[in-house]
Each structure stands twice: as C-alpha cells, then as structure tokens.
Motif scaffolding. Structure first.
Motif, PDB file in Angstrom:
ATOM      1  N   SER A 216       0.823  -1.208   0.000  1.00  0.00           N
ATOM      2  CA  SER A 216       0.000   0.000   0.000  1.00  0.00           C
ATOM      3  C   SER A 216       0.859   1.260   0.000  1.00  0.00           C
ATOM      4  O   SER A 216       0.547   2.241  -0.678  1.00  0.00           O
ATOM      5  N   VAL A 217       1.944   1.234   0.773  1.00  0.00           N
ATOM      6  CA  VAL A 217       2.848   2.390   0.823  1.00  0.00           C
ATOM      7  C   VAL A 217       3.467   2.648  -0.547  1.00  0.00           C
ATOM      8  O   VAL A 217       3.456   3.772  -1.063  1.00  0.00           O
TER       9      VAL A 217
ATOM     10  N   ASP B 291      -7.504   8.543  16.792  1.00  0.00           N
ATOM     11  CA  ASP B 291      -8.819   8.742  17.412  1.00  0.00           C
ATOM     12  C   ASP B 291      -9.417   7.419  17.891  1.00  0.00           C
ATOM     13  O   ASP B 291     -10.631   7.191  17.791  1.00  0.00           O
ATOM     14  N   GLY B 292      -8.547   6.542  18.389  1.00  0.00           N
ATOM     15  CA  GLY B 292      -9.008   5.267  18.922  1.00  0.00           C
ATOM     16  C   GLY B 292      -9.182   4.171  17.900  1.00  0.00           C
ATOM     17  O   GLY B 292      -9.411   3.018  18.256  1.00  0.00           O
ATOM     18  N   GLU B 293      -9.074   4.489  16.605  1.00  0.00           N
ATOM     19  CA  GLU B 293      -9.262   3.504  15.553  1.00  0.00           C
ATOM     20  C   GLU B 293      -7.922   2.942  15.084  1.00  0.00           C
ATOM     21  O   GLU B 293      -6.894   3.599  15.161  1.00  0.00           O
ATOM     22  N   ARG B 294      -7.968   1.726  14.570  1.00  0.00           N
ATOM     23  CA  ARG B 294      -6.796   1.125  13.940  1.00  0.00           C
ATOM     24  C   ARG B 294      -6.366   1.977  12.738  1.00  0.00           C
ATOM     25  O   ARG B 294      -7.199   2.476  11.972  1.00  0.00           O
ATOM     26  N   TRP B 295      -5.067   2.116  12.583  1.00  0.00           N
ATOM     27  CA  TRP B 295      -4.520   2.808  11.412  1.00  0.00           C
ATOM     28  C   TRP B 295      -3.588   1.841  10.693  1.00  0.00           C
ATOM     29  O   TRP B 295      -2.602   1.374  11.240  1.00  0.00           O
TER      30      TRP B 295
ATOM     31  N   LEU C 141      -3.749   4.987   2.916  1.00  0.00           N
ATOM     32  CA  LEU C 141      -3.072   5.856   1.949  1.00  0.00           C
ATOM     33  C   LEU C 141      -3.666   5.732   0.549  1.00  0.00           C
ATOM     34  O   LEU C 141      -3.365   6.554  -0.320  1.00  0.00           O
ATOM     35  N   LEU C 142      -4.481   4.724   0.336  1.00  0.00           N
ATOM     36  CA  LEU C 142      -5.010   4.443  -1.002  1.00  0.00           C
ATOM     37  C   LEU C 142      -6.310   5.206  -1.215  1.00  0.00           C
ATOM     38  O   LEU C 142      -7.390   4.739  -0.858  1.00  0.00           O
ATOM     39  N   HIS C 143      -6.205   6.371  -1.806  1.00  0.00           N
ATOM     40  CA  HIS C 143      -7.383   7.212  -2.017  1.00  0.00           C
ATOM     41  C   HIS C 143      -7.849   7.117  -3.468  1.00  0.00           C
ATOM     42  O   HIS C 143      -7.053   6.963  -4.391  1.00  0.00           O
TER      43      HIS C 143
END
Length: 598
Positions: free
Chosen positions: A63-64, A215-219, A224-226
């Motif tokens: 993804s990166v 904000d508490g969510e998994r990152w 990065l894939l928009h």
C-alpha cells in the motif's frame, strides 16, 4: 464492467471442477459482494492492460509503495487477493477475532518436532492478512522500531515519512491502559531496567506501547489508497498465479478474479509485496527458487536462488502464567458493556481502543553480549489471558487443544490471569517454505523448525526467570501478582520450577508472534535495492527481505523498507536496471548460504 472493457476482455476459464473445489472460498464470498459496490475492481478489469508498475499485495508494504509511486506520476496497478475493508475492522479490541476469519489466509505450519507440543497436532496457526491493508489489519498494532544494531549491517538509512499529512503510520502514544502497565514499568525500574521511549530515546528498556491508531481507531497503510490518486488502480479479490518473465525480465503478472484469468503488464517493474509466505510461493511458481525443488515439481527453472529458505519468526511462551488478586478493566464483561461501545464511537476512548498489548520491553539474556549484541528477549504485556473467555474463542484461534485447555488453563477462568510473554527476538533456529505442488491454489508447506537449536529454549527460559523477578517487585505485589504454579500436564515428570520443567513447558507452550521473515532476504535472494538477483525489473519489498529479525514487532520495519524502496524507485537511484551478481554480491551470498546451512 463497461462495454468497451468487455470487448477488450479475453476470458479464459479454468476447469470448473477444480474451481469449485479450490476457489469457492473467495469466489462466492460475501466480501465479493461488498467489493462490487464499495471497492475498485470492475471498471478496470481489462486484460493485457499496460502499467508502469504492477504491485502484488496491498499489505503494509504494498500500500505504501503504490501510494508513493502513483502520486509521483507512475501509472500503478495494485493487486490484492483479499477484499474491501468493512468499518468494524477499525475497532482495535476485535483484533483476536479477525484471525481464522475470511480476512485471514489461515496458514498453518507442518507438525513441529521440537515445539508447539501443546497445540493441536503440534501445528502453529499463522494468521496473515487477506484484505486491503494485509496483516496490518490483523496485527496488534504495536509500533516498535527495534534496536539500532538490527540495521547497521544491511540498511542503516531506514526511515519513515515524517510529514503528518502523508505519514504511512499514524503512531498514537496516549492510549487506554489498565493499572497493570504502570505496575510493570515501576517493577522494571525497581530491577534496574531503563524506562522510557525505546523507539526514540532508548535502544533498550520498557515503555507503554505505542499503537498505530488515530482517534481510537486502527490505522493501517491501506488508508493511503485514495480514490483521487489518478495514476492508481486497485483490484481486490485478485489472486496472482505467477510473474510473467521474458527470459529473466519481469514483464507482468497473471492473475485470476472470479474465475476469469487475466494478465497485466508493467514497463518499469513488478514489485512483490505478498509477505514472507506469499512472496516466496509466487517466485517459486514463476520458476525462481531452489533448482532441485522446482524440478521435482516440473516447474521450469528460470533462476536458481534460495527462495523460501532462512524462514525465521519471533516465538513466545508464558500464556496466563501470572495471576493477580485484583480485577482489571479489560475483561469480557467490561468489553460487552454498552457504555464501552458508547465511549468508543462518540469519544474514541475506553477498552474498545485497546489492541491487547500494553507494555513492551527488551532485555539481554545470559546468552548475549550486553555491550555488543542487540537485546535478545522482548516482553509483551497483555492484561488478559486466553482463559478469560472460558475457552470459547481465544484458545481455538491459537490452536490450543481441548485437553490442554481443560487440564491446565480452565482453572484460571474465574481468576485474573495476565500474560507477561517472553519473546525470542533472534532465534538461531530457522526453517523453510516450499511448494506443495505447481498449482497456485495449493497452500505452501511451512516449516519454521521452531526450537530446533537448544540455545533458543535457554533464552526463553531466561525470559521466564525475569518474569518471576518482575512479579516479586513491590509494584507488582501491590496487584497481588503470583506465578501460576499448576504443573503443565505433560511436564509432571519434572519438579516444578526446575530448568528441566521450564524446557518441557517452553516446548509445549510455543506460539508465534506473527512475525515470519527472511524467506527472500537481502544478500541471498535480493540485493540492497530490493532487486531479485540476476533478473530485470523484478523487486521484493516485504518482511521476506529482512536478513535478520529486528528486536521487536516487525510492522514498523516493513513500512520503513517500503518507504526506502519507493524513494529509490522514484529517484531512479538504481545503478543498473538488471541486478547482476557482482563479486561483492557473490561473497555476501556465500556468507548467507553458510549461515543458512549452519
């Protein structure tokens, strides 16, 4: 699919019976329906389409690289065997439940001779992400950079993107913790251990774990894939069968989606990011690997390389080995409390933001040189044990047998059992990955050969001895910490707490830390620029290239490798397009080959 795309598409269906037996699990899955409406795919399913780069695997590395190359103007195709990401996968506390699910490749090792004796059939389950985001969607989110000595000899310039707007990993420090975390840190300080940020200020010591979250969510890096990246095409539920090679030049890949076999071509490179299991499998299916093994499977040998060798993994022991006389807030009742859900969804706080790991620490065993060597033991502190759910889910996910759970773990069901897990950071034991057949649908043969070298057992026992010292500190005694003294069922012939007992225990309670690596390592399969030796336009960037395991969790290291590879590709910092074996490469290859042999 558009009519123009349909006219271009050249369909070649495989044998229907074979598809029914081996592809049903993804062909008719609910994730394909989700993918149809919410993910890239159908508008871009043109056969023989041409790109600058084709990337296989949309995990932490893929993804990166896809995001960086496409934003730099390179026409990029990213292929992922898994599907789209449903929103509930962002909830950290659900992490264990994602294993053995549709989002997991559900790999399993061959029965282990020297380890995993407390697991069903002596086999270790190896969860790996089969979804956009890869294993970064299934892991415990721990961000650990390791020790500086881990990289000195092979990649001293690893770094991440520091721009917060483009950062590949959002690292969060202000997490939700239980009282156990402070007790562990205070206890470590009592024992003379460093306490601070081992990612930045210290090379060795203890810290409250940093998580890849926001904000508490998994990152994870799939964020990065928009869709607004004009040069990027992502196709999910696409199973790549092989790399297309013209002589020794990678020109594209052959992949399958929903029973349709397609090809995609690349003018500048094919980049494999399918992980420590998937990448060597794909290389060998393409004719790159050990000559005798490929010939035995009637696969045409393109290049003889030690692909699949030097398989290493962090392993751990010590499940539910510490019992507290106090209750911690991370428990089944608290997680199921509606107030916990409210705090998560409206405030990004509370137990739902916990991935299960609260503290990580590194130290030296008696087998290492404290002045020269990186630490060889990691402690991972988890405020829950597998006994807490009464054997409903957690022990099944890990593959612990019914008999072992009943006779050893079940008495802890109504206790506060926690896991202070010694992790073997630099195992001397190594294994291999081989093909079962030339059929791309067949799972690979995974044999890590855990604990085949005696020293590995001794290092883990050193870790247990440190845990015993830790729970006797004043800080841990405030929580009433004691060692679980019930004899492990298969070790009753040995007196409890003797070295013989702990060796027996370690060989039974052997679990993966989910960090396999090394199967296409730098110096034996790829060079320092991630190019596969003696090929052209073929690259590998994932955990398989790591020549040594880092002194900690590997996700941060994989992402840093991906950032480096992307910089090299964008800046054209390759001396030659073809990766030749020069004399220095040859000498380095001999060195690594001798290490594998030993």
């Amino acid at each position: 699919m558009s009519s123009s795309a349909g006219s271009t598409l050249q369909v070649r269906l495989k044998d229907k019976n074979r598809l029914k037996e081996q592809r049903t699990s993804y062909k008719y899955s609910a994730m394909d329906i989700y993918d149809k409406y919410f993910n890239w795919s159908y508008n871009d399913m043109e056969n023989s389409k041409l790109y600058d780069y084709v990337i296989v695997g949309a995990g932490s590395a893929g993804s990166v690289i896809a995001a960086r190359l496409s934003k730099a103007g390179e026409k990029t195709l990213l292929l992922e065997a898994g599907g789209a990401v449903p929103p509930f996968l962002n909830i950290p506390v659900l992490t264990p439940l994602l294993q053995q699910s549709v989002f997991d490749w559900q790999h399993v090792t061959v029965p282990q001779k020297h380890a995993c004796k407390g697991l069903i059939n002596n086999q270790s389950k190896w969860p790996m992400g089969k979804i956009l985001g890869g294993s970064g969607r299934l892991n415990y989110m721990a961000y650990v950079r390791g020790h500086i000595a881990d990289y000195t000899n092979w990649c001293p310039d690893l770094e991440e993107s520091v721009d917060k707007e483009t950062s590949s990993l959002n690292v969060h420090c202000d997490n939700w913790y239980t009282d156990l975390s402070d007790a562990i840190l205070n206890g470590a300080a009592e024992l003379g251990q460093n306490v601070g940020n081992i990612n930045r200020d210290l090379n060795i010591g203890f810290m409250k774990v940093e998580l890849t979250s926001k904000d508490g969510e998994r990152w994870s890096t799939d964020r990065l894939l928009h869709r607004d990246i004009e040069k990027l095409t992502v196709i999910a539920n696409a199973h790549v069968n092989k790399v297309l090679l013209k002589e020794k030049k990678a020109v594209g890949v052959e992949f399958e989606k929903l029973g349709t076999q397609l090809k995609a071509f690349a003018t500048k490179g094919v980049i494999l990011c399918a992980g420590a299991v998937g990448t060597p499998k794909l290389l060998m299916l393409s004719g790159i690997g050990p000559r005798d093994h490929l010939k035995g499977l009637k696969i045409k040998v393109v290049q003889n390389l030690p692909v699949g060798q030097n398989l290493v993994d962090h392993i751990l022991t010590g499940l539910d080995l510490v019992v507290l006389n106090t209750t911690l807030p991370l428990n089944i009742l608290n997680v199921l409390n509606p107030l916990s859900a409210f705090n998560y969804f409206f405030h990004g706080k509370g137990p739902w933001t916990s991935a299960g790991i609260e503290v990580v620490g590194t130290l030296h065993s008696t087998k290492s040189n404290r002045k020269l060597d990186p630490p060889d033991i990691q402690l991972m502190v988890m405020p829950v044990g597998i006994s807490q759910d009464g054997g409903i889910a957690l022990r099944k996910i890990m593959g612990i047998s019914d008999e072992v759970f009943r006779d050893y773990f079940s008495p802890l069901t109504h206790e506060t059992a926690v896991s202070i897990l010694p992790v073997l950071l630099h195992p001397k034991s190594s294994g291999e990955i081989r093909l079962q057949s030339s059929d791309p649908a067949a799972p690979p043969i995974i044999d890590p050969k855990y604990l085949s070298v005696q020293e590995d057992v001794e290092v883990l026992i050193d870790g247990i001895q440190f845990v015993k010292k830790l729970i006797r500190t004043r800080a841990m005694q405030k929580l009433g910490a004691t060692l679980y003294t019930k004899h492990y069922p298969s070790c009753k012939e040995f007196s409890f707490d003797t070295s013989e007992y702990w060796e027996c225990y370690v060989r039974h309670v052997t679990l993966t830390s989910y960090h396999p690596a090394g199967t296409c390592r730098i110096g034996s399969v790829v060079d320092e620029f991630f190019r596969v030796y003696s090929t052209e336009n073929l690259y590998v960037v994932d955990a398989s290239v790591l020549p040594v395991l880092p002194s900690g969790n590997i996700n941060a290291v994989v992402v840093m490798c991906a950032e480096k590879a992307a910089r090299l590709l964008i800046n054209k910092k390759f001396l030659k397009q073809r990766s030749q074996c020069h004399m220095t490469d040859f000498m380095q290859y001999l060195f690594y080959a001798s290490q594998v042999k030993n």
